[in-house]
Design a protein around this motif. Structure first.
Motif, PDB file in Angstrom:
ATOM      1  N   PHE A  12       0.832  -1.206   0.000  1.00 16.41           N
ATOM      2  CA  PHE A  12       0.000   0.000   0.000  1.00 16.41           C
ATOM      3  C   PHE A  12       0.865   1.253   0.000  1.00 16.41           C
ATOM      4  O   PHE A  12       0.539   2.240  -0.643  1.00 16.41           O
ATOM      5  N   SER A  15       2.191   2.160  -3.442  1.00 12.83           N
ATOM      6  CA  SER A  15       1.217   2.721  -4.369  1.00 12.83           C
ATOM      7  C   SER A  15       0.684   4.065  -3.918  1.00 12.83           C
ATOM      8  O   SER A  15       0.361   4.904  -4.734  1.00 12.83           O
ATOM      9  N   LEU A  16       0.582   4.252  -2.617  1.00 15.65           N
ATOM     10  CA  LEU A  16      -0.168   5.424  -2.154  1.00 15.65           C
ATOM     11  C   LEU A  16       0.673   6.546  -1.576  1.00 15.65           C
ATOM     12  O   LEU A  16       0.175   7.642  -1.384  1.00 15.65           O
ATOM     13  N   TYR A  19       0.730   9.228  -4.037  1.00 14.25           N
ATOM     14  CA  TYR A  19      -0.519   9.308  -4.797  1.00 14.25           C
ATOM     15  C   TYR A  19      -1.051  10.745  -4.796  1.00 14.25           C
ATOM     16  O   TYR A  19      -0.991  11.441  -3.791  1.00 14.25           O
ATOM     17  N   SER A 332      -2.424 -11.092 -11.875  1.00  8.66           N
ATOM     18  CA  SER A 332      -2.074  -9.700 -12.164  1.00  8.66           C
ATOM     19  C   SER A 332      -1.388  -9.085 -10.961  1.00  8.66           C
ATOM     20  O   SER A 332      -1.717  -9.395  -9.826  1.00  8.66           O
TER      21      SER A 332
ATOM     22  N   ASP B 111     -10.803  -5.259 -12.976  1.00  5.57           N
ATOM     23  CA  ASP B 111     -10.006  -5.951 -13.989  1.00  5.57           C
ATOM     24  C   ASP B 111      -8.604  -6.171 -13.463  1.00  5.57           C
ATOM     25  O   ASP B 111      -8.075  -7.248 -13.453  1.00  5.57           O
ATOM     26  N   HIS B 112      -8.015  -5.121 -13.063  1.00  3.53           N
ATOM     27  CA  HIS B 112      -6.806  -5.275 -12.262  1.00  3.53           C
ATOM     28  C   HIS B 112      -6.735  -4.117 -11.292  1.00  3.53           C
ATOM     29  O   HIS B 112      -7.397  -3.106 -11.459  1.00  3.53           O
ATOM     30  N   LEU B 113      -5.947  -4.298 -10.298  1.00  7.66           N
ATOM     31  CA  LEU B 113      -5.974  -3.387  -9.184  1.00  7.66           C
ATOM     32  C   LEU B 113      -5.367  -2.035  -9.542  1.00  7.66           C
ATOM     33  O   LEU B 113      -4.243  -1.935  -9.997  1.00  7.66           O
ATOM     34  N   VAL B 115      -4.546   2.078  -8.282  1.00  7.82           N
ATOM     35  CA  VAL B 115      -4.239   2.786  -7.038  1.00  7.82           C
ATOM     36  C   VAL B 115      -5.524   3.306  -6.409  1.00  7.82           C
ATOM     37  O   VAL B 115      -5.688   3.290  -5.192  1.00  7.82           O
ATOM     38  N   GLU B 116      -6.436   3.753  -7.264  1.00  8.18           N
ATOM     39  CA  GLU B 116      -7.718   4.260  -6.753  1.00  8.18           C
ATOM     40  C   GLU B 116      -8.444   3.184  -5.935  1.00  8.18           C
ATOM     41  O   GLU B 116      -9.056   3.475  -4.911  1.00  8.18           O
ATOM     42  N   MET B 118      -7.021   0.808  -4.320  1.00  7.50           N
ATOM     43  CA  MET B 118      -6.318   0.622  -3.057  1.00  7.50           C
ATOM     44  C   MET B 118      -6.706   1.722  -2.075  1.00  7.50           C
ATOM     45  O   MET B 118      -6.852   1.491  -0.880  1.00  7.50           O
ATOM     46  N   LEU B 172      -8.019  -7.787  -0.642  1.00  7.86           N
ATOM     47  CA  LEU B 172      -7.141  -8.123  -1.761  1.00  7.86           C
ATOM     48  C   LEU B 172      -7.472  -9.500  -2.309  1.00  7.86           C
ATOM     49  O   LEU B 172      -7.421  -9.730  -3.511  1.00  7.86           O
ATOM     50  N   ILE B 177      -5.472 -10.832  -5.474  1.00 13.33           N
ATOM     51  CA  ILE B 177      -4.107 -10.393  -5.230  1.00 13.33           C
ATOM     52  C   ILE B 177      -3.640 -11.111  -3.988  1.00 13.33           C
ATOM     53  O   ILE B 177      -4.259 -11.005  -2.933  1.00 13.33           O
TER      54      ILE B 177
END
Lengths: 359, 179
Positions: A12, A15-16, A19, A332, B111-113, B115-116, B118, B172, B177
């Motif tokens: 996390f 990614s964040l 952000y 993925s 579809d796939h992860l 950032v939004e 998350m 997740l 994931i």
């Protein structure tokens, strides 16, 4: 159970942490109207002290001015400033630090001046103190009397006097269209003016090996927009063929400059190109993850998942990974590669990065 | 960034033009920070506004030794926490099993992860978990610091973090994931 795995935090955070979310358009207006408390600028008191002493000096200077037959257009005293001007010249006052006493007057005088107005000399009413911080060329002109003073770098400050409104024109030689002209109507005896100019320095075009990143940079300016979508002053591109990148730089006041960068990709020199994503879904497009490069003598590449499990390994540059791991195709997500290779000249390199698997 | 020093200098002089520039430069990233602490954008923007007013009024206290962005970020985090403060005592009394169920049926397909997504996961955590997870995992605070900030014990902080991770892992898993 895996749930307590510490990696989840890292996942996390990656990614964040950086952000970004675009705030609503009216947010700044709201902040502006919420009365930002003003704090005192420390320099003010010293400025008053300097100003007081300076008024005395100025009086003497002006007195001797009338007495002298030879009218020198440049006054070397940088401290002629009146406290009453504080409001209109907030910027200017704040640039006056006490160390200005030590300013070398030789440097602070215009390198080249051209004065065609003999009649202004008897009653010096307006003096412009100018601080050129970033322009490489500046021109100060008194429109009515056609008094033009050109100032060239590295000049920091100069004092110009005139009875009439002063026009300050600052031009940037590297970007012809960036020009700023401001009129200063001055009825005070002494005033300080800061000319804050728009200056942009663009980097050079780049030649890179195939697979190598090119860093394109702009110095100064405030807002940047690259045609690849980046909005920072620095963008990293990895073109696979000769490419042109265009950047528009603006300074927040409406001045802007456009520049084209050419990045030439040399396919004959060897660097390793590694894609940043692939889609192992058997649709015939980007189904494999494969390093590319010409003239690579040897290469060893690993791909790891987020837990550090090795999901792929090869020592052959022609080998590719189809996303398979333990009898299936990985899900993925983000994977990490680590490649060590020796280029055609025998130099060893290590290249690391992330590859996203999209199914 | 070449203009950071200048920005700070001019903002210390209350120069409105540079205050606006500073806002424009840092607002998107800082809103990204505030968003993690609230469930909706309006609340996050309220925190952002309050935070920026604090930045401008306290900027003379910023010494150029540390990272300016880090300094702003800290103000944003503290402002966000402050806005939660009056409710804090309720956060850590919520029955955990109850909240677990609430999450479980929020199944969405991705579809796939992104950032939004998350961010949405973090936002969907109960506020108590959310604050601890943000502070510990993303901001890098220690359990002791979190305890002091939130007025709870270190152990509460640790257990909340564990539960937050558990819940995020469940979310997740829904998206295939596996970490």
């Amino acid at each position: 159970m895996k749930s307590t795995n510490k990696n989840i935090g890292q996942f996390f955070k990656d990614s964040l942490y950086n952000y970004e979310v675009k705030p609503d358009g009216d947010l700044w207006v709201k902040i502006e109207n919420s009365n930002i408390p003003k704090h005192n600028v420390n320099n003010y008191t010293t400025i008053y002290k300097i100003a007081a002493s300076v008024v005395v000096i100025a009086t003497i200077a002006i007195a001797s001015y009338f007495a002298l037959p030879n009218n020198d257009k440049i006054i070397n005293d940088n401290h002629v400033i009146k406290p009453e001007n504080q409001e209109i010249n907030k910027d200017a006052i704040s640039i006056l630090d006490s160390d200005e006493k030590s300013v070398d007057t030789k440097n602070s005088i215009a390198a080249k001046e051209e004065i065609k107005s003999p009649q202004t000399s008897l009653t010096p009413i307006v003096k412009i103190k100018e601080n050129i911080t970033s322009a490489s060329d500046a021109e100060i002109k008194d429109e009515q009397n056609k008094q033009v003073v050109e100032v060239k770098k590295p000049i920091e400050k100069s004092v110009i006097e005139s009875q009439d409104p002063i026009f300050v024109v600052v031009s940037e030689p590297n970007a012809e269209d960036v020009k700023k002209e401001e009129q200063y109507n001055i009825d005070e005896e002494v005033i300080a003016v800061v000319v804050d100019t728009f200056r942009v320095k663009f980097g050079d075009n780049q030649n890179v090996c195939f697979g190598e990143d090119a860093i394109l940079e702009v110095e100064d300016g405030y807002f940047y927009r690259w045609n690849d979508g980046s909005i920072s002053n620095r963008t990293i591109v990895s073109p696979t063929e000769n490419s042109i990148y265009i950047v528009t730089v603006t300074d927040g006041k409406g001045n802007s400059a456009i520049h084209e960068y050419t990045v030439n990709v040399d396919r004959n020199c060897s660097a390793l190109f590694i894609p940043s994503a692939f889609t192992p879904n058997s649709d015939g497009q980007n189904d494999y993850f494969k390093a590319e490069g010409s003239g690579i003598i040897k290469m060893r590449m690993f791909v790891f998942d987020k837990l550090g499990n090795k999901v792929f390994e090869t020592t052959n540059i022609d080998d590719s990974w189809d996303g398979s791991y333990k009898g299936g195709i990985v899900k993925s997500g983000m994977f990490f590669y680590h490649a060590e290779y020796t280029d055609a000249l025998g130099y060893d390199h290590i290249k690391k990065g992330q590859v996203t698997v999209i199914r | 960034m070449t203009s950071e020093r200048k920005l700070v200098r001019e903002c210390k002089r209350n120069n409105p033009r540079f205050q606006k520039l500073l806002f424009e430069q840092y607002a998107p990233k800082m809103l990204g920070v505030c968003m993690r602490y609230f469930q909706d954008k309006n609340e996050a923007q309220d925190a952002l506004m309050e935070g920026f007013v604090k930045v401008f009024s306290n900027i003379e206290k910023f010494r150029s030794e540390g990272s300016f962005e880090g300094w702003i970020r800290k103000i944003m985090v503290n402002t966000s926490l402050n806005m939660h403060r009056k409710n804090l005592k309720h956060y850590y009394h919520v029955d955990i099993d109850e909240t677990l169920e609430r999450i479980a049926d929020e199944r969405q397909t991705y579809d796939h992860l992104q950032v939004e997504d998350m961010l949405k996961m973090i936002q969907s955590l109960p506020a108590g978990y959310r604050l601890v997870f943000n502070l510990y995992e993303i901001e890098g605070y220690s359990h002791r610091e979190i305890g002091e900030q939130l007025g709870v014990s270190e152990n509460t902080s640790k257990s909340q973090l564990r539960k937050a991770r558990l819940k995020l892992q469940q979310m997740l898993n829904i998206h295939n994931i596996d970490l």
